[in-house]
Enzyme design. Structure first.
Site, PDB file in Angstrom:
ATOM      1  N   HIS A  45       2.689  -3.148   4.429  1.00  0.00           N
ATOM      2  CA  HIS A  45       2.894  -2.844   5.847  1.00  0.00           C
ATOM      3  C   HIS A  45       4.402  -2.685   6.048  1.00  0.00           C
ATOM      4  O   HIS A  45       5.162  -3.632   5.814  1.00  0.00           O
ATOM      5  CB  HIS A  45       2.428  -3.996   6.734  1.00  0.00           C
ATOM      6  CG  HIS A  45       0.958  -4.254   6.702  1.00  0.00           C
ATOM      7  ND1 HIS A  45       0.109  -3.814   7.685  1.00  0.00           N
ATOM      8  CD2 HIS A  45       0.184  -4.926   5.804  1.00  0.00           C
ATOM      9  CE1 HIS A  45      -1.126  -4.199   7.404  1.00  0.00           C
ATOM     10  NE2 HIS A  45      -1.112  -4.878   6.271  1.00  0.00           N
TER      11      HIS A  45
ATOM     12  N   ASN B 168      -0.100  -8.558   2.532  1.00  0.00           N
ATOM     13  CA  ASN B 168      -1.083  -9.627   2.676  1.00  0.00           C
ATOM     14  C   ASN B 168      -1.845  -9.785   1.362  1.00  0.00           C
ATOM     15  O   ASN B 168      -2.201  -8.793   0.724  1.00  0.00           O
ATOM     16  CB  ASN B 168      -2.052  -9.311   3.811  1.00  0.00           C
ATOM     17  CG  ASN B 168      -1.373  -9.320   5.170  1.00  0.00           C
ATOM     18  OD1 ASN B 168      -0.440 -10.077   5.389  1.00  0.00           O
ATOM     19  ND2 ASN B 168      -1.834  -8.480   6.078  1.00  0.00           N
TER      20      ASN B 168
ATOM     21  N   ARG C 294       0.258   6.229   9.224  1.00  0.00           N
ATOM     22  CA  ARG C 294       0.401   5.285  10.335  1.00  0.00           C
ATOM     23  C   ARG C 294      -0.794   4.336  10.374  1.00  0.00           C
ATOM     24  O   ARG C 294      -1.944   4.784  10.234  1.00  0.00           O
ATOM     25  CB  ARG C 294       0.504   6.032  11.670  1.00  0.00           C
ATOM     26  CG  ARG C 294       1.777   6.815  11.786  1.00  0.00           C
ATOM     27  CD  ARG C 294       1.955   7.433  13.169  1.00  0.00           C
ATOM     28  NE  ARG C 294       2.981   8.459  13.107  1.00  0.00           N
ATOM     29  CZ  ARG C 294       4.293   8.203  13.100  1.00  0.00           C
ATOM     30  NH1 ARG C 294       4.735   6.959  13.195  1.00  0.00           N
ATOM     31  NH2 ARG C 294       5.170   9.196  13.011  1.00  0.00           N
ATOM     32  N   ASP C 295      -0.495   3.048  10.582  1.00  0.00           N
ATOM     33  CA  ASP C 295      -1.582   2.082  10.746  1.00  0.00           C
ATOM     34  C   ASP C 295      -2.349   2.414  12.022  1.00  0.00           C
ATOM     35  O   ASP C 295      -1.764   2.722  13.062  1.00  0.00           O
ATOM     36  CB  ASP C 295      -1.022   0.660  10.810  1.00  0.00           C
ATOM     37  CG  ASP C 295      -2.107  -0.389  10.578  1.00  0.00           C
ATOM     38  OD1 ASP C 295      -2.068  -1.069   9.551  1.00  0.00           O
ATOM     39  OD2 ASP C 295      -3.002  -0.520  11.442  1.00  0.00           O
ATOM     40  N   ILE C 296      -3.670   2.319  11.929  1.00  0.00           N
ATOM     41  CA  ILE C 296      -4.530   2.683  13.058  1.00  0.00           C
ATOM     42  C   ILE C 296      -4.422   1.676  14.212  1.00  0.00           C
ATOM     43  O   ILE C 296      -4.737   2.001  15.359  1.00  0.00           O
ATOM     44  CB  ILE C 296      -5.987   2.825  12.573  1.00  0.00           C
ATOM     45  CG1 ILE C 296      -6.804   3.730  13.474  1.00  0.00           C
ATOM     46  CG2 ILE C 296      -6.656   1.478  12.376  1.00  0.00           C
ATOM     47  CD1 ILE C 296      -8.142   4.126  12.875  1.00  0.00           C
TER      48      ILE C 296
ATOM     49  N   VAL D 217      -8.227  -5.136   3.547  1.00  0.00           N
ATOM     50  CA  VAL D 217      -8.460  -3.996   2.644  1.00  0.00           C
ATOM     51  C   VAL D 217      -7.908  -4.395   1.275  1.00  0.00           C
ATOM     52  O   VAL D 217      -6.701  -4.632   1.129  1.00  0.00           O
ATOM     53  CB  VAL D 217      -7.776  -2.715   3.163  1.00  0.00           C
ATOM     54  CG1 VAL D 217      -8.005  -1.564   2.185  1.00  0.00           C
ATOM     55  CG2 VAL D 217      -8.294  -2.346   4.556  1.00  0.00           C
TER      56      VAL D 217
ATOM     57  N   HIS E 180      -1.394  -2.537  -0.607  1.00  0.00           N
ATOM     58  CA  HIS E 180      -0.644  -1.737   0.373  1.00  0.00           C
ATOM     59  C   HIS E 180       0.440  -2.597   0.985  1.00  0.00           C
ATOM     60  O   HIS E 180       0.296  -3.813   1.111  1.00  0.00           O
ATOM     61  CB  HIS E 180      -1.571  -1.224   1.483  1.00  0.00           C
ATOM     62  CG  HIS E 180      -2.338  -2.314   2.172  1.00  0.00           C
ATOM     63  ND1 HIS E 180      -3.471  -2.877   1.641  1.00  0.00           N
ATOM     64  CD2 HIS E 180      -2.113  -2.959   3.348  1.00  0.00           C
ATOM     65  CE1 HIS E 180      -3.923  -3.811   2.457  1.00  0.00           C
ATOM     66  NE2 HIS E 180      -3.112  -3.892   3.500  1.00  0.00           N
TER      67      HIS E 180
HETATM   68  P1  AMP Z   1      -4.580  -5.787   5.658  1.00  0.00           P
HETATM   69  O1  AMP Z   1      -5.124  -6.607   6.801  1.00  0.00           O
HETATM   70  O2  AMP Z   1      -3.252  -6.249   5.134  1.00  0.00           O
HETATM   71  O3  AMP Z   1      -5.610  -5.600   4.567  1.00  0.00           O
HETATM   72  O4  AMP Z   1      -4.241  -4.379   6.293  1.00  0.00           O
HETATM   73  C1  AMP Z   1      -5.171  -3.360   6.463  1.00  0.00           C
HETATM   74  C2  AMP Z   1      -4.606  -2.464   7.533  1.00  0.00           C
HETATM   75  O5  AMP Z   1      -5.268  -1.231   7.459  1.00  0.00           O
HETATM   76  C3  AMP Z   1      -4.798  -2.984   8.956  1.00  0.00           C
HETATM   77  O6  AMP Z   1      -3.522  -3.154   9.589  1.00  0.00           O
HETATM   78  C4  AMP Z   1      -5.617  -1.893   9.644  1.00  0.00           C
HETATM   79  O7  AMP Z   1      -5.252  -1.670  10.985  1.00  0.00           O
HETATM   80  C5  AMP Z   1      -5.340  -0.701   8.753  1.00  0.00           C
HETATM   81  N1  AMP Z   1      -6.383   0.312   8.731  1.00  0.00           N
HETATM   82  C6  AMP Z   1      -7.706   0.140   8.523  1.00  0.00           C
HETATM   83  N2  AMP Z   1      -8.348   1.317   8.549  1.00  0.00           N
HETATM   84  C7  AMP Z   1      -7.419   2.263   8.768  1.00  0.00           C
HETATM   85  C8  AMP Z   1      -7.440   3.683   8.908  1.00  0.00           C
HETATM   86  N3  AMP Z   1      -8.583   4.376   8.822  1.00  0.00           N
HETATM   87  N4  AMP Z   1      -6.276   4.333   9.130  1.00  0.00           N
HETATM   88  C9  AMP Z   1      -5.126   3.652   9.224  1.00  0.00           C
HETATM   89  N5  AMP Z   1      -5.020   2.314   9.104  1.00  0.00           N
HETATM   90  C10 AMP Z   1      -6.141   1.626   8.884  1.00  0.00           C
END
Ligand code: AMP
Length: 118
Positions: free
Chosen positions: A105, A90, A33-35, A99, A103
């Site tokens: 979403h 993204n 799950r996204d945080i 990140v 990945h």
């Molecule tokens: P992006 O902006 O496409 O690189 O997406 C990175 C996603 O990772 C964001 O939606 C963050 O909320 C999510 N994220 C960052 N750290 C964590 C974590 N520790 N656990 C879950 N999701 C995370």
């Protein structure tokens, strides 16, 4: 990962160095799950390798793994929602990527029409 780089936050989740709400895992993929969820269902579907920074690199380097990300997303949408979903990759900071470990979403749970890009 390149020689002197720190492991990505997602590699640290794979290694269980930081906690996450993991909903699926196999040899090549993890999903959690996204945080900071942006939809009623917001999962991240992540190849375990951090060799690819984004979907374009993954498509060029391991198209079968990209296909597995997408089939996994469908299965998770069936399981966690009604099987209908939006998949967002993204690519680059100006597209909102934070990140740099590829990945997807997976967004679902009744998204309003016309919300792409918001
Ligand atoms: P992006 O902006 O496409 O690189 O997406 C990175 C996603 O990772 C964001 O939606 C963050 O909320 C999510 N994220 C960052 N750290 C964590 C974590 N520790 N656990 C879950 N999701 C995370």
């Amino acid at each position: 990962m390149s020689a002197n780089a720190e492991p990505s936050i997602f590699t640290r989740i794979v290694a269980r160095e930081i906690p996450a709400d993991v909903v699926f895992e196999n040899e090549r993929i993890i999903a959690f799950r996204d945080i900071a969820p942006k939809a009623p269902v917001h999962l991240l579907v992540v190849p375990k390798t951090e060799a690819y920074r984004n979907a374009g690199e993954l498509a060029a380097g391991d198209p079968a793994l990209l296909a597995e990300v997408i089939t996994t997303a469908q299965r998770l949408a069936d399981e966690h929602s009604d099987g209908e979903f939006r998949l967002v990759f993204n690519t680059g900071p100006s597209a909102g990527q934070t990140v740099f470990h590829v990945h997807a979403h997976l967004l679902g749970g009744h998204l309003p029409e016309g919300t792409l890009g918001q």
